[in-house]
Write a protein that holds these residues in place. Structure first.
Motif, mmCIF file in Angstrom:
data_model
loop_
_atom_site.group_PDB
_atom_site.id
_atom_site.type_symbol
_atom_site.label_atom_id
_atom_site.label_comp_id
_atom_site.label_asym_id
_atom_site.label_seq_id
_atom_site.Cartn_x
_atom_site.Cartn_y
_atom_site.Cartn_z
ATOM 1 N N VAL A 73 5.294 90.186 27.563
ATOM 2 C CA VAL A 73 4.181 90.905 28.205
ATOM 3 C C VAL A 73 4.441 92.400 28.166
ATOM 4 C CG1 VAL A 73 3.043 91.345 30.426
ATOM 5 C CG2 VAL A 73 3.463 88.999 29.684
ATOM 6 N N PHE A 74 5.648 92.811 28.523
ATOM 7 C CA PHE A 74 5.961 94.242 28.523
ATOM 8 C C PHE A 74 5.981 94.807 27.111
ATOM 9 C CE2 PHE A 74 8.260 93.245 32.659
ATOM 10 C CZ PHE A 74 7.165 93.608 33.425
ATOM 11 N N ASP A 75 6.408 93.991 26.152
ATOM 12 C CA ASP A 75 6.410 94.426 24.759
ATOM 13 C C ASP A 75 4.986 94.675 24.273
ATOM 14 O OD1 ASP A 75 7.730 95.064 22.367
ATOM 15 O OD2 ASP A 75 7.302 93.065 21.551
ATOM 16 N N VAL A 76 4.077 93.776 24.593
ATOM 17 C CA VAL A 76 2.670 93.949 24.200
ATOM 18 C C VAL A 76 2.074 95.170 24.889
ATOM 19 C CG1 VAL A 76 0.365 92.912 24.409
ATOM 20 C CG2 VAL A 76 2.287 91.523 23.613
ATOM 21 N N MET A 77 2.432 95.368 26.146
ATOM 22 C CA MET A 77 1.924 96.544 26.863
ATOM 23 C C MET A 77 2.444 97.834 26.223
ATOM 24 S SD MET A 77 2.170 95.338 30.855
ATOM 25 C CE MET A 77 2.340 97.011 31.380
ATOM 26 N N ALA A 78 3.699 97.832 25.783
ATOM 27 C CA ALA A 78 4.273 99.028 25.177
ATOM 28 C C ALA A 78 3.637 99.315 23.827
ATOM 29 C CB ALA A 78 5.785 98.869 25.020
ATOM 30 N N ILE A 79 3.364 98.255 23.064
ATOM 31 C CA ILE A 79 2.765 98.443 21.744
ATOM 32 C C ILE A 79 1.319 98.908 21.867
ATOM 33 C CG2 ILE A 79 1.984 97.209 19.675
ATOM 34 C CD1 ILE A 79 4.540 95.529 19.899
ATOM 35 N N SER A 80 0.559 98.270 22.772
ATOM 36 C CA SER A 80 -0.860 98.621 22.892
ATOM 37 C C SER A 80 -1.057 99.899 23.696
ATOM 38 C CB SER A 80 -1.644 97.472 23.535
ATOM 39 O OG SER A 80 -1.260 97.306 24.882
ATOM 40 N N GLY A 81 -0.058 100.261 24.488
ATOM 41 C CA GLY A 81 -0.179 101.473 25.306
ATOM 42 C C GLY A 81 -1.179 101.313 26.420
ATOM 43 N N GLY B 263 -0.715 87.264 30.701
ATOM 44 C CA GLY B 263 0.659 87.152 30.217
ATOM 45 C C GLY B 263 1.620 86.675 31.287
ATOM 46 N N VAL B 264 1.440 87.164 32.514
ATOM 47 C CA VAL B 264 2.308 86.745 33.617
ATOM 48 C C VAL B 264 2.066 85.271 33.931
ATOM 49 C CG1 VAL B 264 2.765 87.062 36.085
ATOM 50 C CG2 VAL B 264 2.540 89.048 34.588
ATOM 51 N N SER B 265 0.811 84.874 33.896
ATOM 52 C CA SER B 265 0.487 83.463 34.124
ATOM 53 C C SER B 265 1.160 82.585 33.083
ATOM 54 C CB SER B 265 -1.030 83.272 34.075
ATOM 55 O OG SER B 265 -1.347 81.909 34.090
ATOM 56 N N ARG B 266 1.110 83.013 31.846
ATOM 57 C CA ARG B 266 1.747 82.251 30.759
ATOM 58 C C ARG B 266 3.266 82.234 30.914
ATOM 59 N NH1 ARG B 266 1.760 83.523 24.334
ATOM 60 N NH2 ARG B 266 2.875 81.639 23.798
ATOM 61 N N ALA B 267 3.811 83.324 31.416
ATOM 62 C CA ALA B 267 5.269 83.426 31.561
ATOM 63 C C ALA B 267 5.803 82.528 32.678
ATOM 64 C CB ALA B 267 5.672 84.871 31.816
#
Length: 175
Positions: free
Chosen positions: A113-121, A131-135
């Motif tokens: 989730v954090f990786d996707v947030m960092a990539i998408s900005g 993402g948290v629900s999936r995690a």
């Protein structure tokens, strides 16, 4: 047949949602329940013949009062106890392992989730919630697997202790 296909699809979708760790959790739970069923089969079917054999060996002895016969009695009780407790430590280890694997799945899911947030900005709350629900699905699966095994492992341990005491009582010393 259609119901089986729908069930298979639902399980497959759940496994896809939980990630790779969920497959490991499912394998651990499967092995745990395989061992639990083996213990149930032993306790309810095989142990009776083992106990009868040990009692007949003990009662077939003429000398039941010497030090040597006491050691044979202790050995018979020990063998019965060992057979009753076989795989219980492994079952309890798998019970403990399930929530830890669930936590591992949650941590790896949150990293994604954090990786996707960092990539998408983007800090889009809706995508983060998804993402948290999936995690958290692996944690839930690990806890459910662990809880299902805790009660049966406790029952098996208590039953093994009780049966070992009954075996010791059955091998009474005739004076």
């Amino acid at each position: 047949m259609i119901a089986l296909m729908e069930m298979y699809d639902a399980i497959n979708e759940f496994m896809d949602t939980g990630g790779q760790v969920l497959i490991v959790i499912a394998a651990v739970i499967f092995i745990m329940w395989l061992l639990i069923f083996e213990r149930f089969v032993f306790v309810f079917y095989s142990y009776r013949s083992v106990k009868k054999h040990m009692i007949s060996v003990w009662q077939g002895r003429k000398d039941q009062t010497s030090w040597y016969s006491e050691q044979i009695r202790n050995a018979l009780i020990s063998r019965g106890t060992t057979k009753l407790n076989r795989n219980l430590a492994l079952i309890q280890s798998l019970v403990v392992l399930c929530p830890l694997l669930g936590l591992l799945g949650t941590v790896t899911g949150m990293i994604e989730v954090f990786d996707v947030m960092a990539i998408s900005g983007s800090g889009n709350a809706r995508s983060m919630a998804s993402g948290v629900s999936r995690a958290t699905i692996p944690t839930m699966a690990g806890m459910v697997g662990s809880l299902s095994g805790v009660f049966t492992a406790t029952w098996l341990r208590r039953n093994a202790k009780k049966e070992a005491e009954l075996l010791a009582d059955s091998l009474a010393v005739n004076h």
